[in-house]
Design a protein around this motif. Structure first.
Motif, PDB file in Angstrom:
ATOM      1  N   ALA A 102       5.220   3.493  -7.431  1.00  0.00           N
ATOM      2  CA  ALA A 102       6.112   3.562  -6.275  1.00  0.00           C
ATOM      3  C   ALA A 102       5.477   4.355  -5.144  1.00  0.00           C
ATOM      4  O   ALA A 102       5.548   3.964  -3.969  1.00  0.00           O
ATOM      5  N   ALA A 103       4.841   5.471  -5.490  1.00  0.00           N
ATOM      6  CA  ALA A 103       4.219   6.314  -4.470  1.00  0.00           C
ATOM      7  C   ALA A 103       3.100   5.569  -3.746  1.00  0.00           C
ATOM      8  O   ALA A 103       2.964   5.656  -2.519  1.00  0.00           O
ATOM      9  N   ALA A 104       2.302   4.806  -4.501  1.00  0.00           N
ATOM     10  CA  ALA A 104       1.243   4.013  -3.884  1.00  0.00           C
ATOM     11  C   ALA A 104       1.837   2.936  -2.978  1.00  0.00           C
ATOM     12  O   ALA A 104       1.311   2.649  -1.895  1.00  0.00           O
ATOM     13  N   ASP A 130       3.467   2.433   4.489  1.00  0.00           N
ATOM     14  CA  ASP A 130       3.371   3.264   5.692  1.00  0.00           C
ATOM     15  C   ASP A 130       2.129   2.918   6.507  1.00  0.00           C
ATOM     16  O   ASP A 130       2.167   2.874   7.736  1.00  0.00           O
ATOM     17  N   ARG A 131       1.021   2.655   5.814  1.00  0.00           N
ATOM     18  CA  ARG A 131      -0.201   2.276   6.538  1.00  0.00           C
ATOM     19  C   ARG A 131       0.006   0.950   7.280  1.00  0.00           C
ATOM     20  O   ARG A 131      -0.353   0.822   8.456  1.00  0.00           O
ATOM     21  N   LEU A 132       0.582  -0.035   6.596  1.00  0.00           N
ATOM     22  CA  LEU A 132       0.766  -1.346   7.208  1.00  0.00           C
ATOM     23  C   LEU A 132       1.679  -1.286   8.425  1.00  0.00           C
ATOM     24  O   LEU A 132       1.528  -2.047   9.382  1.00  0.00           O
ATOM     25  N   ARG A 133       2.632  -0.371   8.397  1.00  0.00           N
ATOM     26  CA  ARG A 133       3.579  -0.236   9.505  1.00  0.00           C
ATOM     27  C   ARG A 133       3.120   0.775  10.547  1.00  0.00           C
ATOM     28  O   ARG A 133       3.790   0.963  11.561  1.00  0.00           O
ATOM     29  N   GLY A 134       1.985   1.418  10.288  1.00  0.00           N
ATOM     30  CA  GLY A 134       1.487   2.412  11.226  1.00  0.00           C
ATOM     31  C   GLY A 134       2.332   3.670  11.257  1.00  0.00           C
ATOM     32  O   GLY A 134       2.375   4.377  12.275  1.00  0.00           O
ATOM     33  N   ALA A 135       3.004   3.978  10.146  1.00  0.00           N
ATOM     34  CA  ALA A 135       3.888   5.142  10.072  1.00  0.00           C
ATOM     35  C   ALA A 135       3.089   6.386   9.709  1.00  0.00           C
ATOM     36  O   ALA A 135       2.287   6.368   8.766  1.00  0.00           O
ATOM     37  N   ASP A 136       3.309   7.453  10.428  1.00  0.00           N
ATOM     38  CA  ASP A 136       2.646   8.725  10.157  1.00  0.00           C
ATOM     39  C   ASP A 136       3.462   9.492   9.125  1.00  0.00           C
ATOM     40  O   ASP A 136       4.343  10.284   9.456  1.00  0.00           O
ATOM     41  N   ARG A 137       3.181   9.221   7.864  1.00  0.00           N
ATOM     42  CA  ARG A 137       3.894   9.855   6.761  1.00  0.00           C
ATOM     43  C   ARG A 137       2.927  10.186   5.647  1.00  0.00           C
ATOM     44  O   ARG A 137       1.932   9.476   5.446  1.00  0.00           O
ATOM     45  N   ARG A 138       3.247  11.233   4.903  1.00  0.00           N
ATOM     46  CA  ARG A 138       2.514  11.541   3.688  1.00  0.00           C
ATOM     47  C   ARG A 138       3.465  11.348   2.509  1.00  0.00           C
ATOM     48  O   ARG A 138       4.678  11.547   2.629  1.00  0.00           O
ATOM     49  N   THR A 139       2.894  10.964   1.378  1.00  0.00           N
ATOM     50  CA  THR A 139       3.671  10.806   0.155  1.00  0.00           C
ATOM     51  C   THR A 139       3.145  11.759  -0.901  1.00  0.00           C
ATOM     52  O   THR A 139       1.943  11.773  -1.188  1.00  0.00           O
ATOM     53  N   TYR A 140       4.040  12.567  -1.443  1.00  0.00           N
ATOM     54  CA  TYR A 140       3.710  13.495  -2.520  1.00  0.00           C
ATOM     55  C   TYR A 140       4.356  12.985  -3.797  1.00  0.00           C
ATOM     56  O   TYR A 140       5.552  12.670  -3.808  1.00  0.00           O
ATOM     57  N   ALA A 141       3.572  12.906  -4.869  1.00  0.00           N
ATOM     58  CA  ALA A 141       4.092  12.407  -6.141  1.00  0.00           C
ATOM     59  C   ALA A 141       3.906  13.458  -7.224  1.00  0.00           C
ATOM     60  O   ALA A 141       2.780  13.905  -7.489  1.00  0.00           O
TER      61      ALA A 141
END
Length: 279
Positions: free
Chosen positions: A126-128, A134-145
């Protein structure tokens, strides 16, 4: 104040001035949540307290995501959210009760975290997916798992690790709670996982092996991940009894029994430690 549904919900807001204090508050709140039942997943909060505190300190509220792969670890994000005012004391008091959304093992309706799993080994997938989306949408987000070492026995986790490395999902950071504890006993008596960091490195990740109870070291590693060009895993060496000296030596770290007299001693010990830290 109504709590935002998830870590990344628009409008979510919190501030962590002292991550070490937050880790103490996570332990104290977790004791209070487990005490009414007299047993529960306290050991997971004790081992992951500094990791969860560091994530709340490093993350951008309402933007970055938090995935809790092992559902029974959700007690630690719940406790942190309560300490930071994202979850009410009244809601936290319903932990583990029938009909409550503050469940002992997280589900699709769990607040605070953006995703959690009942079955182990699925959270990294899910995290991946979040990170790639987020990359495909150009969203500036980080995901912590947040992942447990016992989950390394699950094949799906390694498939997700390969996928994330192949796509160089640099916005993804895994906090691997290596507490050597699972329901069947010490992990290393069930399956040989070492060298853990070496395995992730071989899969194409940037791996850091560190003391998971050194909150400043965990926080520094999380912040350093922001400059990575590939996913990073923090192999956090921890103990399910850390920070609570009153626990008996033979306490089952996976599912700690907490009778009234021990719960009272635990609350007194952690309250004193919190007051001493603030002094």
């Amino acid at each position: 104040m109504p709590a935002p549904l998830h870590f990344s919900s628009p409008g979510a807001a919190w501030s962590v001035r002292d991550p070490a204090e937050l880790a103490l508050r996570i332990r104290l709140q977790a004791v209070r949540m487990v005490a009414p039942q007299g047993f529960g997943y306290l050991g997971q909060a004790l081992s992951a307290a500094e990791q969860v505190a560091a994530v709340f300190a490093a993350a951008r509220p309402g933007r970055d995501r938090l995935v809790c792969s092992p559902g029974h670890y959700v007690i630690a994000p719940f406790a942190a959210a309560t300490a930071l005012g994202l979850l009410t004391e009244e809601a936290a008091a319903t932990y583990g009760r029938n009909g409550s959304a503050i469940e002992a093992i997280g589900t699709e309706r769990s607040p605070v975290v953006d995703y959690t799993c009942g079955s182990l080994g699925q959270g990294l997938s899910a995290a991946a997916g979040f990170a790639l989306s987020d990359r495909l949408r150009g969203a500036d987000r980080r995901t912590y798992a947040l992942v447990s070492d016992g989950e390394l026995e699950e094949g799906q986790l390694w498939e997700a690790a390969i996928f994330a490395a192949h796509h160089r999902l640099a916005s993804l950071t895994v906090l691997l709670d290596a507490n050597n504890s699972q329901v069947d006993g010490p992990v290393d008596t069930i399956t040989t996982l070492e060298p853990i960091a070496g395995k992730w490195t071989a899969f194409g990740w940037h791996a850091v092996d560190l003391d998971g109870h050194d909150v400043e070291a965990v926080l520094a590693a999380l912040r350093a991940a922001e400059a990575d060009d590939r996913p990073r895993v923090l192999v956090c060496r921890t103990s399910t009894g850390h920070g609570l000296d009153c626990l008996p030596d033979d306490a089952d770290g996976h599912f700690i029994k907490l009778p009234p007299e021990l719960a009272e001693a635990a609350e007194a010990e952690l309250t004193a430690k919190l007051e001493a830290h603030r002094a």
